[in-house]
Design an enzyme around this catalytic site. Structure first.
Site, PDB file in Angstrom:
ATOM      1  N   GLY A   1      -1.810  -6.538  -3.747  1.00 27.42           N
ATOM      2  CA  GLY A   1      -1.633  -7.518  -4.867  1.00 27.42           C
ATOM      3  C   GLY A   1      -0.121  -7.305  -5.363  1.00 27.42           C
ATOM      4  O   GLY A   1       0.732  -6.999  -4.386  1.00 27.42           O
TER       5      GLY A   1
ATOM      6  N   GLY B   1       1.997  -4.182  -4.484  1.00 29.77           N
ATOM      7  CA  GLY B   1       2.193  -3.763  -3.085  1.00 29.77           C
ATOM      8  C   GLY B   1       1.063  -3.818  -2.364  1.00 29.77           C
ATOM      9  O   GLY B   1       0.152  -4.727  -2.460  1.00 29.77           O
ATOM     10  N   LYS B   2       0.603  -2.616  -1.707  1.00 29.83           N
ATOM     11  CA  LYS B   2      -0.461  -2.715  -0.849  1.00 29.83           C
ATOM     12  C   LYS B   2      -1.206  -1.163  -0.519  1.00 29.83           C
ATOM     13  O   LYS B   2      -0.283  -0.298  -0.738  1.00 29.83           O
ATOM     14  CB  LYS B   2      -0.309  -3.129   0.686  1.00 29.83           C
ATOM     15  CG  LYS B   2       0.881  -2.307   1.352  1.00 29.83           C
ATOM     16  CD  LYS B   2       1.151  -2.980   2.622  1.00 29.83           C
ATOM     17  CE  LYS B   2       2.267  -2.365   3.547  1.00 29.83           C
ATOM     18  NZ  LYS B   2       2.613  -2.735   4.829  1.00 29.83           N
TER      19      LYS B   2
ATOM     20  N   LEU C   1      -6.673  -1.889   2.860  1.00 22.46           N
ATOM     21  CA  LEU C   1      -7.642  -1.824   1.879  1.00 22.46           C
ATOM     22  C   LEU C   1      -7.560  -2.951   0.998  1.00 22.46           C
ATOM     23  O   LEU C   1      -8.569  -3.190   0.413  1.00 22.46           O
ATOM     24  CB  LEU C   1      -7.814  -0.457   1.198  1.00 22.46           C
ATOM     25  CG  LEU C   1      -8.324   0.766   2.366  1.00 22.46           C
ATOM     26  CD1 LEU C   1      -8.245   2.080   1.432  1.00 22.46           C
ATOM     27  CD2 LEU C   1      -9.728   0.512   2.892  1.00 22.46           C
ATOM     28  N   GLY C   2      -6.487  -3.122   0.501  1.00 19.87           N
ATOM     29  CA  GLY C   2      -6.180  -4.163  -0.517  1.00 19.87           C
ATOM     30  C   GLY C   2      -4.551  -4.344  -0.741  1.00 19.87           C
ATOM     31  O   GLY C   2      -3.600  -3.416  -0.460  1.00 19.87           O
TER      32      GLY C   2
ATOM     33  N   LYS D   1      -0.994   4.413  -0.915  1.00 19.47           N
ATOM     34  CA  LYS D   1      -0.550   3.116  -1.939  1.00 19.47           C
ATOM     35  C   LYS D   1       1.040   3.074  -1.605  1.00 19.47           C
ATOM     36  O   LYS D   1       1.889   3.873  -2.163  1.00 19.47           O
ATOM     37  CB  LYS D   1      -0.802   3.439  -3.091  1.00 19.47           C
ATOM     38  CG  LYS D   1      -0.775   2.187  -4.139  1.00 19.47           C
ATOM     39  CD  LYS D   1      -1.515   2.331  -5.377  1.00 19.47           C
ATOM     40  CE  LYS D   1      -1.560   1.041  -6.374  1.00 19.47           C
ATOM     41  NZ  LYS D   1      -2.156   1.388  -7.495  1.00 19.47           N
TER      42      LYS D   1
ATOM     43  N   ASP E   1      -6.261  -2.590 -17.734  1.00 12.81           N
ATOM     44  CA  ASP E   1      -6.507  -3.612 -16.488  1.00 12.81           C
ATOM     45  C   ASP E   1      -7.989  -3.389 -15.922  1.00 12.81           C
ATOM     46  O   ASP E   1      -8.198  -3.364 -14.538  1.00 12.81           O
ATOM     47  CB  ASP E   1      -5.389  -3.184 -15.614  1.00 12.81           C
ATOM     48  CG  ASP E   1      -5.229  -4.562 -14.603  1.00 12.81           C
ATOM     49  OD1 ASP E   1      -5.683  -5.537 -14.848  1.00 12.81           O
ATOM     50  OD2 ASP E   1      -4.481  -4.385 -13.509  1.00 12.81           O
TER      51      ASP E   1
END
Length: 370
Positions: free
Chosen positions: A37, A40-41, A34-35, A57, A149
């Site tokens: 950075g 992590g992921k 899904l994403g 996550k 953020d």
């Protein structure tokens, strides 16, 4: 420190004693990425026993402390009870290489996916997102936390029309009043007050570094400041601008950035008795103007007086004068974009929408999808 912040720390210390090891494949069927950075992921997964979709996550153990992992997990699990905050699902474990926790899955991507470059998104959708983020941020601030953020990549979509969005990624969250090293970074989301640290290490990651006061670093001495909710207010204003235009109001919040200086001149000069004018008095067609004062900064000329007041309220260069997120609700419901600009953007959306649809179709064909 608030009671909620103290409780969060206590929960993390207790949880550190009971985090169990587990094999992801034994309990979940991982579907897709899904994403990812610097943290992590995030993987979309289905619980093998329950059939429940969720997001896992993953935090690399080599670059993540156990306490920071548990802090984000427990914050999301126990304090993110607002419907527009992403919530953990009570599953946390470790593998030989990662710390992992499960959270609600947002199956429609994030806000970044729906903001067309140089076009933005529809005004109604933007106002819906702003309304929900105001509630999410107000909830965190009431508990004594600051998100720090807020950006499109951290606003997740629960449907394609932005009727329900969730603010997530709580790795940068700090308790209000906490002393942290100030960091200036080249971004429109960076607050003006951060420029005092310009010349230090230009890296956002150092915001969460555990350095000692007075430690060296960069060209100038380290500046320590208290975390303030006004940081989130500034980011909300920049994000709203990006949603409406598909661009940022300035490249960076710096004293040598011309576009920001033009805004600063307008914002500072516009403060006065005219701020009390009824911005709702403008005709719905968006033709007239009830504003007085200095010329509007060029990048804000496409907005109605109502929207201009909205932006000046959130994007006040002085953090002490910046509005709270809930105050932005006063400016919802009226038109934000001038009629001529709205027509131009609608035409651009039609053109861009066709290109996006063609590109997506080709991508699916390339993957063999129907």
């Amino acid at each position: 420190m608030t009671a909620a912040a103290e409780l969060l720390d206590e929960m993390c210390h207790l949880a550190a004693q009971s985090l169990a090891p587990m094999d992801t494949s034994d309990h979940f069927q991982v579907v897709k990425l899904l994403g990812e950075g610097s943290y992590g992921k995030v993987m979309l997964a289905v619980h093998r026993l329950r059939g429940t979709p969720m997001a896992l996550k993953f935090f690399p153990r080599e670059s993540t402390s156990l306490f920071s992992f548990l802090r984000e997990y427990n914050l999301s699990l126990s304090f993110c009870t607002h419907p527009s905050l992403t919530r953990a699902l009570g599953i946390a474990y470790s593998t030989p290489s990662h710390y992992v926790f499960a959270q609600q899955a947002s199956l429609f991507g994030d806000l970044y996916d729906v903001i067309l470059p140089e076009v933005g998104m529809e005004e109604d959708s933007c106002q819906r997102v702003v309304s929900q983020l105001c509630g999410a941020l107000s909830h965190l601030h009431a508990l004594g936390f600051v998100h720090r953020d807020l950006k499109p990549e951290n606003v997740f979509l629960c449907d394609s029309a932005c009727r329900w969005v969730k603010l997530g990624d709580f790795g940068m969250v700090k308790a209000a009043g906490t002393k942290v090293p100030e960091v200036w970074y080249s971004s429109p989301y960076c607050t003006p007050e951060s420029e005092v640290a310009r010349g230090n290490e230009d890296s956002r990651s150092s915001q969460s570094a555990a350095a000692e006061p007075g430690a060296g670093g960069g060209k100038t001495g380290r500046v320590w400041v208290a975390v303030e909710p006004s940081t989130d207010t500034w980011a909300l204003g920049v994000l709203a601008y990006a949603m409406l235009t598909g661009a940022h109001p300035w490249a960076e919040t710096a004293s040598d950035c011309r576009s920001y200086l033009r805004y600063r001149e307008w914002s500072d000069g516009a403060k006065g008795p005219h701020d009390e004018l009824d911005v709702w008095a403008e005709p719905r067609g968006g033709g007239g103007s009830v504003e007085e004062g200095p010329p509007v900064a060029p990048q804000f000329a496409c907005f109605t007086p109502l929207a201009r007041c909205f932006f000046r309220t959130l994007l006040d260069p002085s953090p002490r004068l910046r509005a709270r997120p809930e105050e932005a609700l006063n400016y919802l419901g009226g038109e934000w974009v001038m009629e001529k600009e709205r027509a131009r953007l609608e035409e651009e959306r039609k053109k861009s929408g066709g290109k996006v649809a063609i590109r997506n179709m080709k991508e699916k064909e390339g993957r063999g999808e129907r």
